[in-house]
Write a protein that holds these residues in place. Structure first.
Motif, PDB file in Angstrom:
ATOM      1  N   GLU A 118       0.847  -1.182   0.000  1.00 39.66           N
ATOM      2  CA  GLU A 118       0.000   0.000   0.000  1.00 39.66           C
ATOM      3  C   GLU A 118       0.889   1.241   0.000  1.00 39.66           C
ATOM      4  O   GLU A 118       1.889   1.297   0.718  1.00 39.66           O
ATOM      5  CB  GLU A 118      -0.912   0.030   1.238  1.00 39.66           C
ATOM      6  CG  GLU A 118      -1.769   1.296   1.277  1.00 39.66           C
ATOM      7  CD  GLU A 118      -2.736   1.375   2.448  1.00 39.66           C
ATOM      8  OE1 GLU A 118      -2.786   0.446   3.263  1.00 39.66           O
ATOM      9  OE2 GLU A 118      -3.444   2.409   2.536  1.00 39.66           O
ATOM     10  N   ASP A 146     -11.893   0.668   2.364  1.00 44.03           N
ATOM     11  CA  ASP A 146     -10.922   0.946   3.435  1.00 44.03           C
ATOM     12  C   ASP A 146     -11.635   1.241   4.753  1.00 44.03           C
ATOM     13  O   ASP A 146     -12.794   1.646   4.758  1.00 44.03           O
ATOM     14  CB  ASP A 146     -10.094   2.172   3.017  1.00 44.03           C
ATOM     15  CG  ASP A 146      -8.727   2.196   3.666  1.00 44.03           C
ATOM     16  OD1 ASP A 146      -8.456   1.349   4.529  1.00 44.03           O
ATOM     17  OD2 ASP A 146      -7.918   3.063   3.280  1.00 44.03           O
ATOM     18  N   ASN A 165      -4.406   5.022  -2.020  1.00 46.26           N
ATOM     19  CA  ASN A 165      -5.516   5.645  -1.299  1.00 46.26           C
ATOM     20  C   ASN A 165      -6.046   6.820  -2.116  1.00 46.26           C
ATOM     21  O   ASN A 165      -5.272   7.619  -2.642  1.00 46.26           O
ATOM     22  CB  ASN A 165      -5.035   6.167   0.055  1.00 46.26           C
ATOM     23  CG  ASN A 165      -4.718   5.036   0.994  1.00 46.26           C
ATOM     24  OD1 ASN A 165      -5.622   4.379   1.514  1.00 46.26           O
ATOM     25  ND2 ASN A 165      -3.436   4.775   1.194  1.00 46.26           N
ATOM     26  N   GLU A 202      -6.012  -4.609   9.130  1.00 47.97           N
ATOM     27  CA  GLU A 202      -5.027  -3.528   9.251  1.00 47.97           C
ATOM     28  C   GLU A 202      -4.471  -3.458  10.668  1.00 47.97           C
ATOM     29  O   GLU A 202      -5.124  -3.897  11.621  1.00 47.97           O
ATOM     30  CB  GLU A 202      -5.704  -2.180   8.988  1.00 47.97           C
ATOM     31  CG  GLU A 202      -6.326  -2.039   7.630  1.00 47.97           C
ATOM     32  CD  GLU A 202      -6.842  -0.622   7.416  1.00 47.97           C
ATOM     33  OE1 GLU A 202      -7.592  -0.119   8.261  1.00 47.97           O
ATOM     34  OE2 GLU A 202      -6.465  -0.033   6.391  1.00 47.97           O
ATOM     35  N   LYS A 221     -11.124  -3.984   3.941  1.00 48.16           N
ATOM     36  CA  LYS A 221     -10.058  -3.763   4.922  1.00 48.16           C
ATOM     37  C   LYS A 221     -10.663  -3.502   6.290  1.00 48.16           C
ATOM     38  O   LYS A 221     -11.414  -2.536   6.478  1.00 48.16           O
ATOM     39  CB  LYS A 221      -9.154  -2.597   4.487  1.00 48.16           C
ATOM     40  CG  LYS A 221      -8.438  -2.900   3.168  1.00 48.16           C
ATOM     41  CD  LYS A 221      -7.333  -1.919   2.884  1.00 48.16           C
ATOM     42  CE  LYS A 221      -6.060  -2.241   3.632  1.00 48.16           C
ATOM     43  NZ  LYS A 221      -4.927  -1.387   3.154  1.00 48.16           N
ATOM     44  N   GLU A 264      -8.005   2.050  -2.997  1.00 46.85           N
ATOM     45  CA  GLU A 264      -8.644   1.993  -1.679  1.00 46.85           C
ATOM     46  C   GLU A 264      -9.546   3.204  -1.502  1.00 46.85           C
ATOM     47  O   GLU A 264      -9.119   4.342  -1.665  1.00 46.85           O
ATOM     48  CB  GLU A 264      -7.597   1.950  -0.566  1.00 46.85           C
ATOM     49  CG  GLU A 264      -6.743   0.694  -0.631  1.00 46.85           C
ATOM     50  CD  GLU A 264      -5.928   0.438   0.635  1.00 46.85           C
ATOM     51  OE1 GLU A 264      -6.057   1.234   1.603  1.00 46.85           O
ATOM     52  OE2 GLU A 264      -5.177  -0.552   0.645  1.00 46.85           O
TER      53      GLU A 264
HETATM   54 CA    CA Z   1      -5.641   2.684   3.106  1.00 46.96          CA
END
Ligand code: CA
Ligand code: C2E
Ligand code: CA
Length: 527
Positions: free
Chosen positions: A25, A142, A80, A199, A163, A112
């Motif tokens: 990421e 996310d 992101n 996460e 996530k 994301e």
């Molecule tokens: Ca993220």
């Protein structure tokens, strides 16, 4: 922006079961000349306010894609995306151009999106995400669980990944509620066919629990902190997978009251490392899942089991096991049954120790059977071999003019040939242990006991001459010799030996000695 101070950092996302890096990421950093590294939580909102987010993102993407060119296939790059950019209908095209500029395949790009992004303008977000999907990108939702109307979003956009927010992961080993949320989110992801990423994974205990809950991937300090492009190479090296230790606290109060599909994936986490064959059967007796070990016992690949009937996979054994399976379906736990498989062309007869445990749902109905199998053939063979050698020995004993005997590891007689009873008139029972000593000449008893004790200590063969009393009341000389027998660890388990009648020989020897002393025959050196 002019100084190009916005740079991408990269954090690995790891497949929990294998330890393999699935992708990285991109996390934004501002490397400020005076302030040092400024975190995104500080400058992203400002960039959004000032309308600079587009420029910042473009800079980050260009740098990130350039670095990602060295990512090994199939590792992906996750970006992101600010909610502001999801209003920009040209956004998918920008991604495409940035990726194509360095020939990075779009099907290895993950976008994301946070839930707050979706709140603002769902219509636009839908159009944009459809386009992103059409050009091959994957979508991840996310921070799942922190926003609003998550379920609405989950179904309104074509997400591939979910996530789980690190606030739940961080507290899941302490707080039952967090664990339940993670468990529910993972279950939801699975039932919607999405991959789940946890996460903020910081400890092995969290990984153990995530594996049990069926979570696919993890990201966090345990696997690696975000690193600059120069260290990207190191970040993508596979990690050794975390071993399920089965001792961790997560076992004690985990809630198993989850839907069957999820329960299966709990089991799946345990499957591969198990020292036993494991499988889960549906109520109609088909393989729902099976581990490698059991598949190998069946000589059939894992994949060929799935969905097929037990009776198709192991037709020879099936009649033997069907009654047990029926009992398990009726709700009984069937444990430790021995199943024997007749010899085939490929292998000899085999023996298995098997348990069939019914799995119940919340309503108490049997939703399947979990099967555990251990191959005990080697143990059975060793037992049979020992029995055979003892039978063989006993047989020999009965035919032998000598007097075979067996002592245990303490020097106690466990068997003396029937001939002993014939000669001495002492019953078998009276001869056992050290009873046989009583049939020896009183002057010889102590010496014989000493010889036995010494051999027990030194493991040297037993060799002793002594007199034995016959049932007719006369004394006869015997010589008794024996050697230790060891198990596979080298420990002495028994002594096997036999006694010979040396009386005639002994008398002759005495006679010779007597005559030699009288000077009639010269004594030889060796005598
Ligand atoms: Ca993220
Ligand atoms: P996020 O997308 O949820 O990113 C994960 C954040 O968790 C990152 O913080 C990461 O450094 C942090 N983190 C990773 N592993 C651990 C861990 O084991 N423990 C803890 N406590 N934290 C961990 P970071 O880099 O400060 O990013 C914060 C947020 O800023 C990100 O949250 C994301 O929403 C946003 N962000 C980052 N980069 C970008 C970007 O390029 N564009 C946009 N629009 N937002 C970004
Ligand atoms: Ca997140």
């Amino acid at each position: 922006m002019r100084n190009e101070e916005f740079v991408p950092f990269f954090q690995p996302v790891v497949a929990l079961r294998t330890g393999e890096v699935a992708g990285v990421e991109v996390l934004a950093r501002w490397q400020h000349a005076n302030l040092g590294v400024v975190p995104p939580g500080v400058f992203i909102p400002i960039a959004e306010q000032d309308g600079l987010i587009g420029g910042v993102t473009a800079m980050l993407m260009a740098k990130a894609f350039a670095a990602a060119a060295m990512l090994p296939d199939p590792q992906w790059l996750a970006l992101n995306v600010s909610p502001h950019l999801l209003r920009d209908l040209a956004f998918p095209k920008r991604i495409r151009e940035a990726a194509e500029a360095v020939a990075f395949p779009l099907n290895r790009v993950v976008i994301e999106i946070t839930e707050s992004a979706l709140l603002e303008n769902l219509d636009h977000a839908q159009t944009i995400s459809r386009e992103l999907k059409a050009q091959g990108c994957r979508l991840a939702l996310d921070d799942f669980g922190t926003g609003y109307s998550s379920l609405l979003h989950l179904q309104s956009l074509p997400f591939d990944e979910l996530k789980v927010d690190r606030s739940f992961v961080g507290s899941m080993t302490e707080r039952r509620e967090s664990r339940k949320i993670v468990s529910a989110v993972v279950g939801l992801g699975q039932s919607l066919g999405m991959e789940t990423i946890a996460e903020g994974v910081e400890t092995e205990e969290q990984v153990e629990m995530l594996l049990l809950l069926g979570c696919d991937m993890g990201q966090g300090w345990l696997f690696g902190k975000p690193v600059p492009a120069e260290q990207l190479c190191d970040a993508t090296i596979p990690r050794p997978p975390v071993k399920l230790r089965l001792t961790s606290s997560c076992w004690r109060d985990i809630s198993w009251n989850s839907p069957p599909g999820q329960r299966l994936s709990h089991l799946q986490g345990l499957y591969e490392g198990a020292p036993a064959g494991l499988a889960f059967l549906s109520p109609d007796l088909r393989y729902v899942s099976i581990n490698q070990q059991l598949a190998e016992m069946h000589d059939t690949p894992v994949q060929e089991h799935l969905g097929r009937l037990v009776s198709e996979i192991i037709p020879v054994l099936y009649p033997q096991i069907e009654p047990h399976l029926r009992r398990a379906l009726a709700g009984d736990s069937v444990t430790a049954v021995e199943i024997t498989q007749p010899a085939t062309e490929r292998r000899g007869a085999q023996t298995f120790l098997v348990s069939y445990l019914p799995a119940f749902d919340e309503a108490g109905e049997v939703v399947g059977i979990s099967v555990a199998i251990v191959d005990i053939t080697p143990r059975k063979r060793a037992e049979a071999a020992l029995r055979e050698s003892e039978d063989h020995y006993r047989h020999m004993v009965e035919l032998n003019p000598q007097i075979p005997w067996v002592l245990d590891d303490k020097g106690m007689a466990t068997m003396i040939s029937p001939r002993w009873q014939q000669i001495t008139g002492m019953s078998e029972e009276d001869s056992r242990g050290r009873g046989f000593i009583n049939a020896l000449h009183p002057e010889d008893r102590e010496r014989v006991t000493e010889v036995i004790e010494r051999s027990l200590r030194t493991a040297e063969p037993i060799d002793v001459e002594c007199r034995m009393r016959t049932s007719g009341g006369e004394w006869r000389w015997i010589r008794s010799r024996g050697a230790p027998r060891r198990d596979e660890t080298g420990r002495i388990i028994r002594w096997y030996g036999s006694a010979d009648d040396i009386d005639a020989h002994k008398r002759l020897e005495d006679e010779l000695r007597r005559r030699a002393d009288e000077g009639r025959i010269p004594r030889s050196e060796s005598d």
